[in-house]
Design a protein around this motif. Sequence first.
Motif, PDB file in Angstrom:
ATOM      1  N   TRP A  95       0.824  -1.199   0.000  1.00 32.92           N
ATOM      2  CA  TRP A  95       0.000   0.000   0.000  1.00 32.92           C
ATOM      3  C   TRP A  95       0.852   1.239   0.000  1.00 32.92           C
ATOM      4  O   TRP A  95       2.002   1.215   0.404  1.00 32.92           O
ATOM      5  N   LYS A 137       2.585   4.594   1.181  1.00 33.22           N
ATOM      6  CA  LYS A 137       3.235   4.798   2.479  1.00 33.22           C
ATOM      7  C   LYS A 137       2.360   5.495   3.506  1.00 33.22           C
ATOM      8  O   LYS A 137       2.529   5.294   4.702  1.00 33.22           O
ATOM      9  N   THR A 170       4.551   2.848  -4.312  1.00 29.76           N
ATOM     10  CA  THR A 170       4.888   1.961  -3.201  1.00 29.76           C
ATOM     11  C   THR A 170       6.408   1.961  -3.026  1.00 29.76           C
ATOM     12  O   THR A 170       7.132   2.519  -3.848  1.00 29.76           O
ATOM     13  N   HIS A 184      -4.510  -1.676  -5.248  1.00 26.03           N
ATOM     14  CA  HIS A 184      -3.593  -0.570  -5.532  1.00 26.03           C
ATOM     15  C   HIS A 184      -4.382   0.569  -6.184  1.00 26.03           C
ATOM     16  O   HIS A 184      -4.909   0.412  -7.281  1.00 26.03           O
TER      17      HIS A 184
END
Lengths: 385, 221
Positions: A204, A206, A275, B64
């Motif tokens: 995920w 930060k 990421t 994501h």
Amino acid sequence: MQFGVFSVSDITRDPVSGETPSEAERIDAIVQIAEKAEEVGLDVFAIGEHHNPPFFSSAPTTLLAHIAARTKRLIVSTATTLITTNDPVRIAEEYAMLQHLAKGRMDLMLGRGNTAPVYPWFGADIRQSLPLALENYNLLHRLWREDVIDWEGKFRTPLQGFTSTPRPLDDVPPFVWHGSIRTPEIAEQAAYYGDGFFANNIFWPKEHYMRLIKFYRQRYAHYGHGTEKQAIVGLGGQAYIAKRSQDAINEFRPYFNEAPVYGHGPKMEDFMEMTPLSVGSPQEVIDKTLTFREHFGDYQRQMFLMDHAGLPLKTVLNQLDLLGEEVVPVLRKEIEARQDPETAKPPTHARRVEEKYGDQPARQPRPNANRGDNVTGGSPYQDSR
Amino acid sequence: MTEQFKLVVVSAGTSDPSSTRLLAERAAQRVAQLASEKQYQAGIQVVELRELASEIANALVSNHIGPKLQQAITTLQHADGIVASTPVYKAGASGLFTSFFQILDNDLLIAKPVVLAATAGTARHALVVDDQMRGLFAYLRTVVVPTSLFASTEDWQDNALNKRIDRAALELVALMASGFEKQVRAESWGRYQHEFGSAGGTELSIDLDSDLMRLAAGGHA
């Protein structure tokens, strides 16, 4: 600062060669990877725990004891040990045994596990995962600190006059990291006990980890273990390194594209942008890793994921050479120069023994004679209090 | 003092221009007009899901959230009112449309007023909005206005569509002007289910006084 590698123990088809390693090949490979980690100067090797294919690591302490026996300086650890589906009594026993065999060169990281079908195989229910994890750790924490315990909880059979053997090495319990990505209760428990907190930092953006680490630091200070800066933080990371940036990108892309979890999804470039994944030259990996402390504060342990997604052993060993020879030495120097002097030293057994005993000798529990009933009673050790 | 409403159009139309977006924009413009008659102002922002298609698919399979998708989420998070519009495919809302709303945090849209709209090639799809789409928006705890908008080919030349747009627009303005969302969020936010970091990354409150927190600190739940 400690640097190391962690593996999820996946057995994944190599998308380039089309080969899937056998369990035997992959288990042999992981031992070589751990030995290589020590050889190239890394500090830590950690293995995951899974109870279903395509993973091999169902018995982490067996593997880690073997690795500890074959290495001299390496700290062996987990990523993670399941605090939900394992009996905390068995965790206490197995990891204390590992601690003795490894002469203290070990710690462990606790996690809950997010695969729903695994829970009922061990008589548990994923819907109770969080209270189960919290209660189990409360018990584990006592098992390593009290010679004899009486205990009753919601999930496990009660214990009456139970002694977990062997007692921890030098009567100093193994250091525990609590891994979590978005659960404040886990951060709270880590802070309450003054344990370490680990953010896997892989999937995920930060921001998710920054919030939880900040909360953990605040609570660590609240419970009086030290300042926020002295809290013990570990981070994961993921890198693929080649001398030339473009080679790294070309070589890693087929593995990225078919990687379990994020494969067939985002473009590698977007994933790198959002990421902690670094794919590039040693300098690029160094630069990106150096940004972590700016986001999360100075921390004690940086782990890299290097052996997943079907990367063949030869490539992984080569990656470890690059990591150990060209990346980590620079990171050590740069971080040392920049680190806040208040930052806590990373946890080691020697340091924890010194904190507990100073110049005094460590306690070495010697059992009283067996009374013939196989039950040790209220004071099982000659020096029992 | 004029209050400024942020009105967000979400369109899953695929052609440019698409009738799906056209329907949503007509509703949005009517909302803006009615708002200004009532001394409010409404600024309109459009989220074209077509441009987010690959990021929506990535988010579904890998968690994501890409940069454009993140921007759309932030836009919706600040919306005072939403017009959500989709074409009907195979007797249901477009998968692009439902996928987008399935990715959002459960608490992102709590109490926000919404106009639902759909377009189709035939009037036989007319109940898709009321029978299928309302359930999704009920799950998200939005307030969907009573009048749903639906336009099949023949509706574009029927003045009755304009009347329905007028009705839906006024219903939305009334809900926005009532301060319903603000009141619910101000007085009742804690009663809804949240996760740490939900509501698009803004829900960061931690209740230290819960049973689980006591258990975390060595106590009993």
